[in-house]
Write a protein that holds these residues in place. Structure first.
Motif, PDB file in Angstrom:
ATOM      1  N   VAL A 221       1.044  -1.269   0.023  1.00  0.00           N
ATOM      2  CA  VAL A 221       0.074   0.005  -0.035  1.00  0.00           C
ATOM      3  C   VAL A 221       1.068   1.164  -0.018  1.00  0.00           C
ATOM      4  CG1 VAL A 221      -1.689   1.354   1.271  1.00  0.00           C
ATOM      5  CG2 VAL A 221      -1.749  -1.205   1.290  1.00  0.00           C
ATOM      6  N   TYR A 222       0.435   2.157  -1.056  1.00  0.00           N
ATOM      7  CA  TYR A 222       1.104   3.364  -1.079  1.00  0.00           C
ATOM      8  C   TYR A 222       0.786   4.166   0.241  1.00  0.00           C
ATOM      9  CZ  TYR A 222       3.235   2.407  -5.732  1.00  0.00           C
ATOM     10  OH  TYR A 222       3.659   1.695  -6.606  1.00  0.00           O
ATOM     11  N   ASN A 223       1.725   5.186   0.636  1.00  0.00           N
ATOM     12  CA  ASN A 223       1.202   6.247   1.523  1.00  0.00           C
ATOM     13  C   ASN A 223       0.154   5.628   2.611  1.00  0.00           C
ATOM     14  OD1 ASN A 223       2.745   7.662   0.040  1.00  0.00           O
ATOM     15  ND2 ASN A 223       1.238   8.774  -0.887  1.00  0.00           N
ATOM     16  N   ARG A 224       0.570   4.516   3.706  1.00  0.00           N
ATOM     17  CA  ARG A 224      -0.340   3.741   4.419  1.00  0.00           C
ATOM     18  C   ARG A 224      -1.146   4.956   5.236  1.00  0.00           C
ATOM     19  NH1 ARG A 224       2.495  -0.078   8.640  1.00  0.00           N
ATOM     20  NH2 ARG A 224       0.697   0.545   9.802  1.00  0.00           N
ATOM     21  N   GLU A 225      -2.084   4.322   6.051  1.00  0.00           N
ATOM     22  CA  GLU A 225      -2.828   5.011   6.812  1.00  0.00           C
ATOM     23  C   GLU A 225      -3.399   6.096   6.499  1.00  0.00           C
ATOM     24  OE1 GLU A 225      -1.230   4.854  10.953  1.00  0.00           O
ATOM     25  OE2 GLU A 225      -0.309   2.969  10.579  1.00  0.00           O
ATOM     26  N   HIS A 226      -4.017   6.251   5.299  1.00  0.00           N
ATOM     27  CA  HIS A 226      -4.840   7.293   4.781  1.00  0.00           C
ATOM     28  C   HIS A 226      -3.788   8.600   4.555  1.00  0.00           C
ATOM     29  CE1 HIS A 226      -8.617   5.712   5.623  1.00  0.00           C
ATOM     30  NE2 HIS A 226      -8.349   5.438   6.934  1.00  0.00           N
ATOM     31  N   GLY A 227      -2.645   8.266   4.062  1.00  0.00           N
ATOM     32  CA  GLY A 227      -1.484   9.222   3.808  1.00  0.00           C
ATOM     33  C   GLY A 227      -1.190   9.814   5.054  1.00  0.00           C
ATOM     34  N   HIS A 228      -0.735   9.213   6.124  1.00  0.00           N
ATOM     35  CA  HIS A 228      -0.201   9.812   7.113  1.00  0.00           C
ATOM     36  C   HIS A 228       1.065  10.397   6.834  1.00  0.00           C
ATOM     37  CE1 HIS A 228       1.763   9.896  11.069  1.00  0.00           C
ATOM     38  NE2 HIS A 228       0.684   9.929  11.597  1.00  0.00           N
ATOM     39  N   VAL A 229       1.291  11.534   7.371  1.00  0.00           N
ATOM     40  CA  VAL A 229       2.634  12.375   7.041  1.00  0.00           C
ATOM     41  C   VAL A 229       3.832  11.652   7.345  1.00  0.00           C
ATOM     42  CG1 VAL A 229       2.771  13.418   9.285  1.00  0.00           C
ATOM     43  CG2 VAL A 229       3.679  14.561   7.253  1.00  0.00           C
ATOM     44  N   MET A 232       4.730   9.416   3.823  1.00  0.00           N
ATOM     45  CA  MET A 232       4.442   9.744   2.311  1.00  0.00           C
ATOM     46  C   MET A 232       5.559   9.209   1.847  1.00  0.00           C
ATOM     47  SD  MET A 232       1.551  11.395   2.539  1.00  0.00           S
ATOM     48  CE  MET A 232       1.871  12.290   0.806  1.00  0.00           C
ATOM     49  N   LEU A 233       5.257   8.966   0.455  1.00  0.00           N
ATOM     50  CA  LEU A 233       6.402   8.206  -0.565  1.00  0.00           C
ATOM     51  C   LEU A 233       6.917   6.972   0.091  1.00  0.00           C
ATOM     52  CD1 LEU A 233       7.885  11.399  -2.096  1.00  0.00           C
ATOM     53  CD2 LEU A 233       5.973   9.948  -3.051  1.00  0.00           C
ATOM     54  N   SER A 234       6.171   6.186   0.616  1.00  0.00           N
ATOM     55  CA  SER A 234       6.777   5.036   1.087  1.00  0.00           C
ATOM     56  C   SER A 234       5.483   3.789   0.454  1.00  0.00           C
ATOM     57  CB  SER A 234       6.879   4.760   2.589  1.00  0.00           C
ATOM     58  OG  SER A 234       5.473   4.865   3.176  1.00  0.00           O
ATOM     59  N   CYS A 235       6.065   2.737   0.781  1.00  0.00           N
ATOM     60  CA  CYS A 235       5.091   1.580   0.291  1.00  0.00           C
ATOM     61  C   CYS A 235       5.104   0.368   1.457  1.00  0.00           C
ATOM     62  CB  CYS A 235       5.286   0.980  -1.094  1.00  0.00           C
ATOM     63  SG  CYS A 235       3.840   0.215  -1.977  1.00  0.00           S
ATOM     64  N   TYR A 236       4.226  -0.071   2.133  1.00  0.00           N
ATOM     65  CA  TYR A 236       4.076  -1.019   3.109  1.00  0.00           C
ATOM     66  C   TYR A 236       3.403  -2.328   2.865  1.00  0.00           C
ATOM     67  CZ  TYR A 236       6.894   1.662   6.474  1.00  0.00           C
ATOM     68  OH  TYR A 236       7.889   2.322   7.089  1.00  0.00           O
ATOM     69  N   ASP A 237       3.937  -3.441   3.285  1.00  0.00           N
ATOM     70  CA  ASP A 237       3.246  -4.930   3.100  1.00  0.00           C
ATOM     71  C   ASP A 237       1.977  -4.861   3.828  1.00  0.00           C
ATOM     72  OD1 ASP A 237       6.210  -5.345   2.675  1.00  0.00           O
ATOM     73  OD2 ASP A 237       5.197  -6.903   1.627  1.00  0.00           O
ATOM     74  N   ALA A 238       1.080  -5.547   3.421  1.00  0.00           N
ATOM     75  CA  ALA A 238      -0.350  -5.563   4.093  1.00  0.00           C
ATOM     76  C   ALA A 238      -1.110  -6.758   3.552  1.00  0.00           C
ATOM     77  CB  ALA A 238      -1.055  -4.132   4.031  1.00  0.00           C
ATOM     78  N   GLU A 239      -1.994  -7.156   4.307  1.00  0.00           N
ATOM     79  CA  GLU A 239      -3.064  -8.070   3.903  1.00  0.00           C
ATOM     80  C   GLU A 239      -4.129  -7.426   3.123  1.00  0.00           C
ATOM     81  OE1 GLU A 239      -3.633 -10.881   7.053  1.00  0.00           O
ATOM     82  OE2 GLU A 239      -2.243 -12.342   6.260  1.00  0.00           O
ATOM     83  N   PRO A 310       8.890  -3.574  10.746  1.00  0.00           N
ATOM     84  CA  PRO A 310       9.169  -4.320   9.578  1.00  0.00           C
ATOM     85  C   PRO A 310       9.819  -3.201   8.212  1.00  0.00           C
ATOM     86  CG  PRO A 310       6.639  -3.808   9.831  1.00  0.00           C
ATOM     87  CD  PRO A 310       7.300  -3.523  11.188  1.00  0.00           C
ATOM     88  N   TYR A 311      10.185  -3.725   7.420  1.00  0.00           N
ATOM     89  CA  TYR A 311      10.789  -2.830   6.279  1.00  0.00           C
ATOM     90  C   TYR A 311       9.590  -2.062   5.571  1.00  0.00           C
ATOM     91  CZ  TYR A 311      15.694  -4.048   7.050  1.00  0.00           C
ATOM     92  OH  TYR A 311      16.977  -4.385   7.429  1.00  0.00           O
ATOM     93  N   GLY A 312       9.702  -0.921   5.243  1.00  0.00           N
ATOM     94  CA  GLY A 312       8.905  -0.419   4.049  1.00  0.00           C
ATOM     95  C   GLY A 312       9.653   0.010   2.769  1.00  0.00           C
ATOM     96  N   TRP A 313       9.147   0.188   1.616  1.00  0.00           N
ATOM     97  CA  TRP A 313       9.850   0.617   0.601  1.00  0.00           C
ATOM     98  C   TRP A 313       9.966   2.125   0.497  1.00  0.00           C
ATOM     99  CZ3 TRP A 313      13.398  -2.142  -1.958  1.00  0.00           C
ATOM    100  CH2 TRP A 313      13.520  -3.754  -1.620  1.00  0.00           C
ATOM    101  N   TRP A 314      10.948   3.045   0.278  1.00  0.00           N
ATOM    102  CA  TRP A 314      10.978   4.371   0.250  1.00  0.00           C
ATOM    103  C   TRP A 314      11.459   4.745  -1.223  1.00  0.00           C
ATOM    104  CZ3 TRP A 314       8.973   7.502   4.320  1.00  0.00           C
ATOM    105  CH2 TRP A 314       8.412   6.842   5.330  1.00  0.00           C
ATOM    106  N   TYR A 315      11.059   5.821  -1.581  1.00  0.00           N
ATOM    107  CA  TYR A 315      11.303   6.422  -2.785  1.00  0.00           C
ATOM    108  C   TYR A 315      12.315   7.318  -2.803  1.00  0.00           C
ATOM    109  CZ  TYR A 315      11.327   8.935  -7.309  1.00  0.00           C
ATOM    110  OH  TYR A 315      11.587   9.704  -8.291  1.00  0.00           O
ATOM    111  N   GLY A 316      13.337   7.374  -3.706  1.00  0.00           N
ATOM    112  CA  GLY A 316      14.443   8.259  -3.560  1.00  0.00           C
ATOM    113  C   GLY A 316      15.144   8.173  -4.848  1.00  0.00           C
TER     114      GLY A 316
END
Length: 398
Positions: A221-229, A232-239, A310-316
């Motif tokens: 999921v991009y910008n998890r938890e309703h785009g919590h600050v 931002m610009l991260s992608c986390y694993d979820a079910e 857990p790790y999240g994927w961050w854009y850079g």
């Protein structure tokens, strides 16, 4: 048949009157049950036979009357009548496949309920592969497919009969050599099995399980938890589970340290993606692109707050060293062991704005204050880069 019934009942009555009255043994109730089942089935078969006879007679009369009417009609009328009675199964094989290939998933389900021949055709993986790819291809990956296989295997194990049903089958099987218990056994077994069940390992079953939200599959999921600050610009694993009523998703995020499981609802399609790698959320991804990173390359890097998270994927983006002026003709950053990573969504001077890693010996780098940086993926697809830019925050983050 009537003679048999007329002679059997008086004989049974005389035997019953001549026998002395004694307490019934323990197995008498079971024999009584079998007797009731026998007479119930016998009467049912008799009524069914009479009804079939009447239906057969009516059909013969209908056919004879139809043949008589055809003799009286012109040849053109006869051809028109036969064309009206043509079935879809009379079409050539290629034409029928083309028609079924144009149907929607709902249309295939409705067509499968017409007859057994169309049921088998409409359930084929060949027809459902296209629908699966068109709707779920962008959010379903290899990890989700493996989870589905485990899910179907567990359903097969759990659907097996219990101890009571096994004993009942053994008891009926031991007595099935005596008529009429043989057809009683077949009657019980046929009633206990669902008619024409959908195979669990079929693509149609997988599609419908995704559609009705019964199967939770792994995704990101991009910008998890309703785009919590903080995400931002991260992608986390979820079910993920689909809600067909709102055309959105529900997400269950794994716990962060001592934090409980977080559930987010109402996720749109554009915020979901299939995991690009098979690395679990708590494992370090082994980087295979370090020697190929140059200034200006777009990357994703694993990051976590501490060792429990857990790790999240961050854009850079790969940047230049401080000693480099950025001139492409004189830049030597690609030959240096140190790689500068820039996260331009943060303000200049922020501790999250920039990070450095070692090109030759990068595993996990960081500390409890700034977090830990893990594996790196180089983004080679323009679609992936455009997706991250689409998620760019409206304001610069502190």
């Amino acid at each position: 048949m009537l003679f048999f019934l007329a002679s059997f009942f008086p004989l049974l009555f005389l035997l019953f009157k001549s026998l002395p009255f004694r307490p019934l043994p323990s197995w008498a109730s079971e024999v009584t049950l079998l007797s009731n089942l026998f007479w119930q089935e016998f009467l049912y078969s008799l009524v069914k036979s009479l009804r079939n006879c009447s239906l057969a007679g009516a059909r013969i009369l209908s056919i004879s009357s139809r043949m008589t009417s055809k003799r009286r009609c012109a040849p053109g009328v006869e051809i028109e009548e036969s064309s009206v009675e043509m079935s879809v199964l009379d079409l050539p094989e290629l034409a029928l496949e083309c028609i079924l290939g144009k149907l929607s998933p709902a249309g295939l389900c409705n067509m499968a309920a017409v007859c057994s021949s169309l049921r088998d055709r409409c359930r084929s993986d060949y027809l459902w592969e296209r629908h699966m790819k068109e709707k779920w291809g962008r959010v379903i990956g290899g990890v989700a497919h493996r989870d589905w296989q485990l899910y179907t295997a567990s359903r097969k194990v759990s659907s097996g009969g219990g101890v009571g049903s096994t004993k009942q089958k053994k008891w009926i099987g031991a007595l099935s050599c005596v008529w009429p218990l043989s057809w009683i056994k077949s009657r019980i077994e046929s009633s206990s099995k669902p008619s024409n069940p959908l195979p669990d390992d079929s693509i149609m079953s997988w599609y419908l399980s995704l559609e009705n939200g019964k199967f939770w599959f792994p995704a990101q999921v991009y910008n998890r938890e309703h785009g919590h600050v903080g995400f931002m610009l991260s992608c986390y694993d979820a079910e993920i589970s689909y809600d067909c009523h709102t055309d959105t998703f529900h997400a269950r995020y794994p716990p962060h340290g001592r934090r409980a499981i977080v559930i987010e609802e109402g996720l749109q399609w554009e915020r979901i993606r299939a995991p690009p790698v098979d690395t679990p959320a708590h494992d370090l991804h082994i980087s295979d692109c370090l020697n190929d990173l140059h200034p200006g390359d777009h990357i994703e890097i694993q990051w976590r707050r501490n060792k429990e998270f857990p790790y999240g994927w961050w854009y850079g983006v790969v940047g230049h060293l401080e000693t480099c002026d950025g001139n492409e003709h004189f830049c030597r950053c690609r030959n240096n062991d140190t790689i500068i990573l820039e996260f331009d969504q943060y303000t200049p001077g922020s501790r999250w704005r920039q990070a450095s890693i070692n090109r030759k010996d990068h595993r996990e780098e960081g500390n409890e204050t700034d977090g830990f940086y893990g594996g790196i993926r180089k983004l080679r697809s323009k679609n992936e880069i455009a997706k991250w830019k689409q998620m760019w925050p409206t304001e610069v983050l502190e």
